[in-house]
Design an enzyme around this catalytic site. Sequence first.
Site, PDB file in Angstrom:
ATOM      1  N   GLY A 202      20.059  65.850  40.140  1.00 53.94           N
ATOM      2  CA  GLY A 202      20.808  65.569  38.924  1.00 53.94           C
ATOM      3  C   GLY A 202      21.198  64.120  38.721  1.00 53.94           C
ATOM      4  O   GLY A 202      21.387  63.678  37.590  1.00 53.94           O
ATOM      5  N   ASP A 203      21.370  63.369  39.820  1.00 54.96           N
ATOM      6  CA  ASP A 203      21.774  61.963  39.695  1.00 54.96           C
ATOM      7  C   ASP A 203      21.132  61.154  40.825  1.00 54.96           C
ATOM      8  O   ASP A 203      21.799  60.419  41.542  1.00 54.96           O
ATOM      9  CB  ASP A 203      23.299  61.845  39.753  1.00 54.96           C
ATOM     10  CG  ASP A 203      23.794  60.471  39.327  1.00 54.96           C
ATOM     11  OD1 ASP A 203      23.094  59.788  38.550  1.00 54.96           O
ATOM     12  OD2 ASP A 203      24.889  60.062  39.786  1.00 54.96           O
ATOM     13  N   PHE A 204      19.824  61.303  40.953  1.00 61.29           N
ATOM     14  CA  PHE A 204      19.112  60.703  42.075  1.00 61.29           C
ATOM     15  C   PHE A 204      18.678  59.290  41.742  1.00 61.29           C
ATOM     16  O   PHE A 204      17.826  59.071  40.879  1.00 61.29           O
ATOM     17  CB  PHE A 204      17.888  61.556  42.436  1.00 61.29           C
ATOM     18  CG  PHE A 204      17.209  61.124  43.710  1.00 61.29           C
ATOM     19  CD1 PHE A 204      17.615  61.627  44.930  1.00 61.29           C
ATOM     20  CD2 PHE A 204      16.168  60.211  43.674  1.00 61.29           C
ATOM     21  CE1 PHE A 204      16.990  61.227  46.106  1.00 61.29           C
ATOM     22  CE2 PHE A 204      15.541  59.800  44.839  1.00 61.29           C
ATOM     23  CZ  PHE A 204      15.955  60.308  46.059  1.00 61.29           C
ATOM     24  N   ASN A 208      22.430  56.427  45.461  1.00 50.99           N
ATOM     25  CA  ASN A 208      22.853  57.721  45.991  1.00 50.99           C
ATOM     26  C   ASN A 208      21.972  58.186  47.143  1.00 50.99           C
ATOM     27  O   ASN A 208      21.839  59.376  47.408  1.00 50.99           O
ATOM     28  CB  ASN A 208      22.846  58.787  44.882  1.00 50.99           C
ATOM     29  CG  ASN A 208      24.140  58.781  44.092  1.00 50.99           C
ATOM     30  OD1 ASN A 208      25.134  58.192  44.511  1.00 50.99           O
ATOM     31  ND2 ASN A 208      24.136  59.422  42.935  1.00 50.99           N
TER      32      ASN A 208
END
Length: 306
Positions: A202-204, A208
Amino acid sequence: MPAATPGRITVPDWLTRRITATHPAEAPTWLAELPALVATQLTRLGLTLDRVLDPGGSLSLVAYVHRDDDLTPATLKVSLRTPETAHEPDALTTWAGRGAVLLLDAHRTPTTSVLLLERLHGEIPLRSLAEPKAMLEATSLLHRLWLPLPAQHDLPGPTPKTAPGSGPALPVPDEATPLLTEAGETATALSASATERFLLHGDFHHGNVLAADRAPWLAIAPRPLAGERAYDLARLALDRADTLVGSPGLPAAVRRRLRQLAEALDVDHDRLRGWTLVRAVDLALSALAAGRRPEAELYLEFAGAL
């Protein structure tokens, strides 16, 4: 077992500003109670606080801790529970440390998510590598995270900010209006025509992914979704946008990056391009909502190059 004292726990100013800007209704009460909440969790889990990371997460207080019984280092993450953070422990449980940080303990309330995680090297993100090497490591890791959806899951699908009824309108430059329209239409068409659904990070992005001891790199901070792989890959395609935007021949550089990523992970190029447009505009709208106009203009320029 000595109890931790709230006075030792300082909420980073950056976290206070971010939560106040993005969740103004919940922010005053949650932030006021956060030091005592962290102290309670330290006692419950038998932990001693080493230090609070500053800035930490955008919705989370993140602290280095160690276990009192065996001095094992760990990380405590205490997050405001939102649609973005609500399913983080579910995804980490599914991955079970394969490609992602290992979840050691989880505790949830209606307003808060408390995660005890293995300690990674927070000072060494994947972004510290040169871009070609970072992209190679990132694609290898992302491929491992795309798993079949857990049985009886309740993971949400993507909800682009440009989708109809997704939220209040934001003031955008007049010249960006066609981009918003195209992004909204593209999101609707891609959502309707998707033929696959996987567990997505989702927020790669490079920030991260952190260096680790038991693996070279591990993903952190998922905002899990159920959706197609091109959606997840689109966020990676936007990494280091400032580098591409600042280079000559931006449209050609963007096309080359999308082609390389699509080929590396066997993802449909046209769908990757579409979701990259949508996610670039989404990031621009988020930046505008938080008052970060230069960042918004950066992502809008990237979107325009598509």
